[in-house]
Motif scaffolding. Structure first.
Motif, PDB file in Angstrom:
ATOM      1  N   ALA A 123       0.840  -1.204   0.000  1.00 16.03           N
ATOM      2  CA  ALA A 123       0.000   0.000   0.000  1.00 16.03           C
ATOM      3  C   ALA A 123       0.874   1.253   0.000  1.00 16.03           C
ATOM      4  CB  ALA A 123      -0.927   0.002   1.209  1.00 16.03           C
ATOM      5  N   LEU A 127       1.254   4.010  -2.986  1.00 16.64           N
ATOM      6  CA  LEU A 127       0.860   5.380  -2.637  1.00 16.64           C
ATOM      7  C   LEU A 127       1.991   6.379  -2.905  1.00 16.64           C
ATOM      8  CD1 LEU A 127      -1.819   6.298  -1.457  1.00 16.64           C
ATOM      9  CD2 LEU A 127      -0.836   6.116   0.822  1.00 16.64           C
ATOM     10  N   TYR A 128       3.206   5.963  -2.577  1.00 15.35           N
ATOM     11  CA  TYR A 128       4.349   6.887  -2.655  1.00 15.35           C
ATOM     12  C   TYR A 128       5.188   6.684  -3.913  1.00 15.35           C
ATOM     13  CZ  TYR A 128       3.400   8.558   2.050  1.00 15.35           C
ATOM     14  OH  TYR A 128       2.819   9.137   3.162  1.00 15.35           O
ATOM     15  N   ILE A 134       0.344  10.204  -3.543  1.00 17.35           N
ATOM     16  CA  ILE A 134       1.234  11.148  -2.869  1.00 17.35           C
ATOM     17  C   ILE A 134       2.533  11.265  -3.643  1.00 17.35           C
ATOM     18  CG2 ILE A 134       2.422  11.674  -0.712  1.00 17.35           C
ATOM     19  CD1 ILE A 134       0.287   9.963   0.700  1.00 17.35           C
ATOM     20  N   PHE A 158       5.474   4.450   9.549  1.00 16.35           N
ATOM     21  CA  PHE A 158       4.207   3.723   9.668  1.00 16.35           C
ATOM     22  C   PHE A 158       4.310   2.655  10.758  1.00 16.35           C
ATOM     23  CE2 PHE A 158       1.771  -0.084   8.659  1.00 16.35           C
ATOM     24  CZ  PHE A 158       0.493   0.412   8.497  1.00 16.35           C
TER      25      PHE A 158
ATOM     26  N   PHE C  33      -0.751  14.109   9.690  1.00 18.43           N
ATOM     27  CA  PHE C  33       0.261  13.067   9.836  1.00 18.43           C
ATOM     28  C   PHE C  33      -0.373  11.681   9.741  1.00 18.43           C
ATOM     29  CE2 PHE C  33       2.702  10.245  12.606  1.00 18.43           C
ATOM     30  CZ  PHE C  33       3.953  10.342  12.015  1.00 18.43           C
ATOM     31  N   LEU C  34      -1.455  11.491  10.506  1.00 17.71           N
ATOM     32  CA  LEU C  34      -2.096  10.175  10.515  1.00 17.71           C
ATOM     33  C   LEU C  34      -2.685   9.853   9.143  1.00 17.71           C
ATOM     34  CD1 LEU C  34      -3.863  10.264  13.993  1.00 17.71           C
ATOM     35  CD2 LEU C  34      -1.845   8.966  13.340  1.00 17.71           C
ATOM     36  N   LEU C  36      -1.531  10.830   6.168  1.00 19.93           N
ATOM     37  CA  LEU C  36      -0.446  10.465   5.262  1.00 19.93           C
ATOM     38  C   LEU C  36       0.067   9.055   5.540  1.00 19.93           C
ATOM     39  CD1 LEU C  36       1.870  13.582   4.891  1.00 19.93           C
ATOM     40  CD2 LEU C  36       0.464  12.475   3.162  1.00 19.93           C
ATOM     41  N   PHE C  37       0.151   8.707   6.815  1.00 19.79           N
ATOM     42  CA  PHE C  37       0.845   7.459   7.137  1.00 19.79           C
ATOM     43  C   PHE C  37      -0.079   6.303   7.475  1.00 19.79           C
ATOM     44  CE2 PHE C  37       4.144  10.590   7.647  1.00 19.79           C
ATOM     45  CZ  PHE C  37       5.200   9.969   7.016  1.00 19.79           C
ATOM     46  N   LEU C  38      -1.304   6.587   7.930  1.00 17.06           N
ATOM     47  CA  LEU C  38      -2.182   5.475   8.315  1.00 17.06           C
ATOM     48  C   LEU C  38      -3.421   5.368   7.442  1.00 17.06           C
ATOM     49  CD1 LEU C  38      -2.243   5.472  12.227  1.00 17.06           C
ATOM     50  CD2 LEU C  38      -0.744   4.260  10.693  1.00 17.06           C
ATOM     51  N   PHE C  39      -4.171   6.457   7.337  1.00 16.61           N
ATOM     52  CA  PHE C  39      -5.483   6.348   6.694  1.00 16.61           C
ATOM     53  C   PHE C  39      -5.360   6.097   5.196  1.00 16.61           C
ATOM     54  CE2 PHE C  39      -6.725   9.635  10.127  1.00 16.61           C
ATOM     55  CZ  PHE C  39      -6.615   8.668  11.089  1.00 16.61           C
ATOM     56  N   LEU C  40      -4.511   6.913   4.529  1.00 16.59           N
ATOM     57  CA  LEU C  40      -4.401   6.767   3.081  1.00 16.59           C
ATOM     58  C   LEU C  40      -3.922   5.373   2.673  1.00 16.59           C
ATOM     59  CD1 LEU C  40      -3.238  10.261   1.797  1.00 16.59           C
ATOM     60  CD2 LEU C  40      -5.431   9.113   1.485  1.00 16.59           C
ATOM     61  N   PRO C  41      -2.890   4.816   3.304  1.00 14.64           N
ATOM     62  CA  PRO C  41      -2.500   3.446   2.923  1.00 14.64           C
ATOM     63  C   PRO C  41      -3.641   2.454   3.064  1.00 14.64           C
ATOM     64  CG  PRO C  41      -0.803   4.444   4.281  1.00 14.64           C
ATOM     65  CD  PRO C  41      -1.950   5.399   4.258  1.00 14.64           C
ATOM     66  N   LEU C  42      -4.420   2.622   4.119  1.00 14.91           N
ATOM     67  CA  LEU C  42      -5.537   1.694   4.340  1.00 14.91           C
ATOM     68  C   LEU C  42      -6.569   1.824   3.224  1.00 14.91           C
ATOM     69  CD1 LEU C  42      -6.649  -0.352   6.353  1.00 14.91           C
ATOM     70  CD2 LEU C  42      -7.878   1.511   7.464  1.00 14.91           C
ATOM     71  N   VAL C  43      -6.893   3.081   2.887  1.00 16.52           N
ATOM     72  CA  VAL C  43      -7.856   3.315   1.819  1.00 16.52           C
ATOM     73  C   VAL C  43      -7.316   2.773   0.505  1.00 16.52           C
ATOM     74  CG1 VAL C  43      -9.020   5.123   0.495  1.00 16.52           C
ATOM     75  CG2 VAL C  43      -8.829   5.333   2.976  1.00 16.52           C
ATOM     76  N   GLU C  44      -6.023   2.994   0.299  1.00 13.52           N
ATOM     77  CA  GLU C  44      -5.370   2.548  -0.932  1.00 13.52           C
ATOM     78  C   GLU C  44      -5.553   1.047  -1.142  1.00 13.52           C
ATOM     79  OE1 GLU C  44      -3.922   4.231  -3.244  1.00 13.52           O
ATOM     80  OE2 GLU C  44      -2.316   3.074  -4.185  1.00 13.52           O
TER      81      GLU C  44
END
Lengths: 286, 375, 290
Positions: A123, A127-128, A134, A158, C33-34, C36-44
């Motif tokens: 993920a 994303l990156y 991003i 993370f 911060f959260l 960028l690092f937690l919510f977006l990856p989960l949604v992704e």
């Protein structure tokens, strides 16, 4: 009167011996611990000792190994530092402020504990990546994140975040409001109270969280390898090098790197225990 | 510095914690705010300190309206119930803290701060403990560090919230006497909060009795004890005996039977008859000669300076405890005739109350005096 | 009382909070911060999984290799979790109910697997059971496969999930003390009765949470399993390993489809944890880093 219990004199005295099962539970726990953890770990130590000092040194001082350890340690350090700053902010916001969705945010802080590292890895990578949500805007600004050491830092942020938040949060919750009020009545501004009263009190917890995040970061594998690019000497982490050496059937080299990582992990663990003991002695809490 | 609290009101989530409270405190006075929990005493203290803002009303420090000053600028020395010492600082650093956080222009030099802190530590009798951490001190020592820390900022007033609440009995007694002596030496205007009426009576120049967000009575300890302004004060300060009576045509009846106390001019209706356990006379020989209240002795306890009797009185068997001089010892289960020699009637309306004048206390039949409720 | 109206309450902040602007800035920083690092990856994960539609998602998780990976993952968790539950309960009982020498050291040893890189966890079993080891030739002679087979995967998983249950139960049982057990014993209950009827009901929510975390990690473990599995499709591939293979083959949608199952498991774990905390706030040990 027939009684199977202890003599009256000892009745009020807390005597652990009246609770049964010590032999069974202790014996099982220690045996299982030895079989699953201690014997395999000592196997690694014995195997690296078998290599002999000269051979061990030759393997350990291999430039690629050194570079990989440096990448692992360096990125983990930077990520842990970032996590200290934002982890303390997140913990503060969660402890002190009431806003809609607080419960949800609080629950999601544990996500890195629950989400498999491989899932997080792909993920974050997508994303990156330069074409990711991003990654694309960042690339437009000339910032390449994925497939560089910066990507490794992202993944380790993370992974490490909950360590800082969950270590600092309970200590923050226990802060006595009276202490802040005392500082205010003595004339301290809010900033002075924060800098001179609150943060020093949180320091042991913050340091412990930092060390935990650092230890986890140095050993992290799954979430990193997808985003890292894995270029030797640049973005190749030590755990990956262990895997690569094993795939080359070079068990000796893998063992040497593994032994060094284990030594770093133990040093950090020792440091964490020392910190907590010191904090308990000094402030009367852990 | 003298303090004036004028018509202060404070609500917490719409429930009033203080209703229209006014109080004047003279410079150098030692005042106790006493009352049960929830009476608003701590809220009043925190309002003075600026830790809470009133919903209405004003707090004056001398001539200045303190309501416009933040906590930081009020210069109050506040000693918290649990001391709130800074755990990561030594005793010396704790005491010096208030001076080190002063803005650069007003801040004394490091040496002056050090000297001032040391002299205060000496004043609170903790010399030699400068480098200890709070976790290495006993409760009484922490209390004294908190006091020294509060005094270091040269406070206009010294405010103490339950200063002895967290200490064990012996330490509490010693500290109480010591605090009184210290106050006499330093002369700070001091307000302290306590739920322990004995502590308030022993320590304070003036006592403020509070109940349910209102001031019930303000006065010197003696006055409060001898002439309580309300049933609440009577019950709360010192020991008291209370009997539910009914007034009918100027007669006071207990369970329907008239007792030999008169309440002439009082309107008919229920009332509470309240008196101190020792303000009683008994006749144990012949009930018929003196028609007091019929009582049966349930228990009798010797406590060194006298005897405490537990009695069942009236047809309803109300329980009451009275104190007798050492030479009187009626046996358990014997019957007595009892009557208060000094007593007060409180009416449920609360709006008016009556009590015998001290001068008339010796006489059996005392005039009832109407008094206005203290606002 | 009109003459007593005071000038509207002065704007003075409470002594123990920040200025509104600071507060908003902090909340925004935390959220940013959260996100960028937690919510977006989960949604992704979920977006990518459903990129080609639900049919493609279903196909990706129901093709034979994926099903084999799911089956193996469930099997491994079904062995590893109960083993660690029994260990966790036994260790917590010994540590919380008795005073003995070296207790602190034992607790440190139990925590050890948290400090060891998952790759090292795999490596130690390769060293122990590999062809170059003492055991290796003997295992081979007797036809027992540990490495690159299910037993190795189970062992590596047990190692990395080792402390979860114990770590959850030890502080909880220490906090609860032994007085209830002593009371039960004094009333004539046997040791087992005391455990089942007094201790277990007291620790059940903490135990459940420990099991949840242990299970989430067991199903999601990647590094340790990767080292010992040999990546044989359909045979020794667990779900995380399957995700890796699909990803490296640029089959992103299928990779994320399998990943979405594990992400769902993670969300379910967090949801249950939150529910337990909300309803039984006293039944969990103080939250602590793992």
């Amino acid at each position: 009167m027939a009684t199977t219990h202890a003599a009256p004199a000892g009745w009020w005295f807390r005597r652990p011996s009246i609770i049964p099962g010590f032999g069974l539970t202790f014996g099982f726990a220690v045996t299982y611990l030895a079989l699953i953890v201690l014997i395999p770990l000592s196997g690694l130590v014995i195997r690296s000792a078998d290599l002999g000092l000269a051979e061990f040194w030759r393997l350990a001082s291999d430039p690629r190994t050194i570079a990989a350890l440096r990448v692992s340690f360096g990125t983990a350090f930077v990520a842990a530092a970032i996590n200290v700053v934002f982890g303390v902010v997140v913990a503060w916001v969660l402890v002190r402020y009431r806003f809609p969705g607080r419960r949800l945010v609080d629950a999601l802080v544990d996500l890195p504990f629950a989400l498999p590292t491989a899932v997080a890895g792909i993920a974050l990578a997508s994303l990156y990546a330069p074409n990711g949500w991003i990654g694309a805007p960042a690339a437009a600004l000339g910032l390449k994140i994925a497939f560089t050491p910066l990507g490794i830092v992202i993944a380790l942020v993370f992974v490490g975040l909950p360590f800082v938040v969950r270590t600092v949060q309970p200590v923050m919750e226990e802060i006595d409001r009276e202490v802040e009020e005392a500082a205010a009545t003595l004339g301290a501004s809010r900033l002075a109270t924060l800098a001179r009263v609150l943060l020093p009190g949180l320091a042991p917890a913050i340091l412990t969280g930092f060390a935990l995040a650092l230890a986890r970061g140095v050993g992290e594998y799954g979430s990193v390898i997808f985003i890292a690019g894995n270029i030797p000497y640049v973005s190749e982490i030590a755990p990956l090098l262990v895997v690569i050496r094993l795939e080359e059937f070079n068990t000796a080299a893998a063992t040497a790197i593994g032994a060094m990582m284990l030594a770093i992990a133990f040093a950090l663990l020792f440091l964490i225990n020392l910190l907590q003991a010191w904090s308990r002695r000094r402030y009367g809490h852990g | 510095m003298d303090l004036r609290i004028k018509n202060v009101r404070k609500d917490f989530d719409l429930t009033p914690a203080l209703h229209d409270v006014s109080l004047d405190i003279a410079s150098g006075e030692l005042v106790a705010l006493v009352g049960p929990s929830g009476s608003g005493k701590t809220t009043l203290l925190r309002l003075i300190a600026g830790l809470e803002q009133p919903n209405a009303g004003t707090v004056y420090f001398g001539q200045d309206d303190a309501s416009r000053l933040s906590v930081q600028d009020r210069q109050v020395g506040f000693v918290f119930q649990h001391y709130a010492l800074f755990k990561h600082m030594t005793v010396l650093q704790n005491v010096g803290f208030g001076l080190t956080v002063r803005p650069r222009g007003k801040r004394p030099t490091a040496r002056e701060i050090n000297e001032r802190a040391r002299s205060l530590i000496e004043l609170v009798q903790l010399a030699g403990f400068e480098d200890r951490y709070p976790s290495q001190l006993s409760g009484g020592q922490r209390q004294r560090v908190a006091l020294a820390r509060a005094m270091a900022i040269e406070p206009k007033v010294l405010l103490l919230d339950e200063p002895f609440g967290a200490l064990d009995a012996q330490v509490r007694k010693d500290l109480r006497r010591w605090l009184r002596e210290l106050h006499d030496v330093t002369g700070h205007t001091t307000v302290f909060v306590t739920h322990d009426q004995e502590e308030a009576m022993e320590l304070a120049d003036r006592v403020v009795v509070m109940s349910r967000g209102r001031i019930e009575q303000v006065g010197a300890p003696d006055a409060i004890y001898d002439t309580p302004a309300s049933a609440f004060v009577h019950r709360f300060i010192g020991e008291s005996v209370e009997l539910p009576v009914y007034i009918e045509g100027g007669m006071i009846r207990l369970d329907g039977i008239a007792i030999p106390l008169s309440a002439a001019d009082e309107p008919d209706g229920p009332a509470a008859l309240v008196f101190r356990p020792y303000d009683v006379a008994i006749d144990e020989v012949d009930r018929a000669t003196y028609p007091g209240i019929a009582a049966t002795v349930v228990a009798s306890r010797w406590h060194g300076r006298g005897r405490r009797l537990e009695l069942a009185v009236g047809a309803g068997g109300h329980s009451m405890e009275i104190d007798l001089p050492p030479d009187v010892a009626p046996p358990v289960d014997s019957t007595l005739s009892v009557w208060p020699t000094r007593w007060t009637l409180y009416r449920p309306s609360g709006a008016s109350l009556s009590h015998p004048t001290p001068a008339a206390a010796a006489s059996m039949v005392s005039p009832i005096q109407q008094m206005a409720v203290a606002q | 009382m009109a003459d007593l109206t005071v000038p509207s309450a002065p704007v003075i902040r409470s002594a123990t909070t920040e200025a509104p602007a600071t507060r908003i800035a902090l909340v925004v920083a935390a959220f940013g911060f959260l996100s960028l690092f937690l919510f977006l990856p989960l949604v992704e994960v979920f977006l990518e999984a459903l990129r080609n539609g639900p049919a493609a998602w279903l196909a990706a998780i129901s093709e034979p290799d994926a099903l084999a990976a799911i089956r193996l993952t469930l099997l491994v968790a079904a062995i590893a979790v109960p083993l660690n539950v029994v260990f966790g309960v036994a260790a917590a009982w010994a540590i919380a109910k008795f005073e003995f020498r070296g207790k602190a050291f034992l607790i440190t040893l139990i925590d050890l697997p948290f400090s060891v890189s998952p790759v090292i966890a795999g490596l130690v079993y390769v060293i122990l059971f590999g062809s170059g080891s003492l055991l290796g030739p003997w295992l081979k002679a007797n036809g027992i496969e540990v490495l690159f087979a299910v037993p190795g995967i189970v062992l590596a998983t047990v190692f990395v999930t080792f402390p979860f249950v114990a770590r959850e139960l030890i502080p909880l049982m220490q906090e609860q003390g032994s007085s209830e057990e002593e009371a039960a014993l004094s009333l004539g209950a046997s040791g087992w009765q005391t455990f089942w009827r007094v201790t277990l009901p007291n620790i059940r929510w903490g135990l459940l949470y420990g099991v949840l975390l242990c299970n989430a990690r067991a199903m999601g473990e990647f590094g340790a399993v990767s080292v010992v599995s040999g990546h044989i499709r359909g045979l020794t591939n667990t779900m995380p390993l399957h995700i890796e293979i699909l990803y490296n083959e640029y089959n992103f949608a299928a990779s994320f489809a399998v990943a979405s199952l594990l992400a769902g498991l993670a969300l379910f774990t967090l949801l249950l944890k939150t529910l337990i905390e909300l309803r039984f706030s006293g039944g969990l040990a103080p939250s602590r880093g793992h």
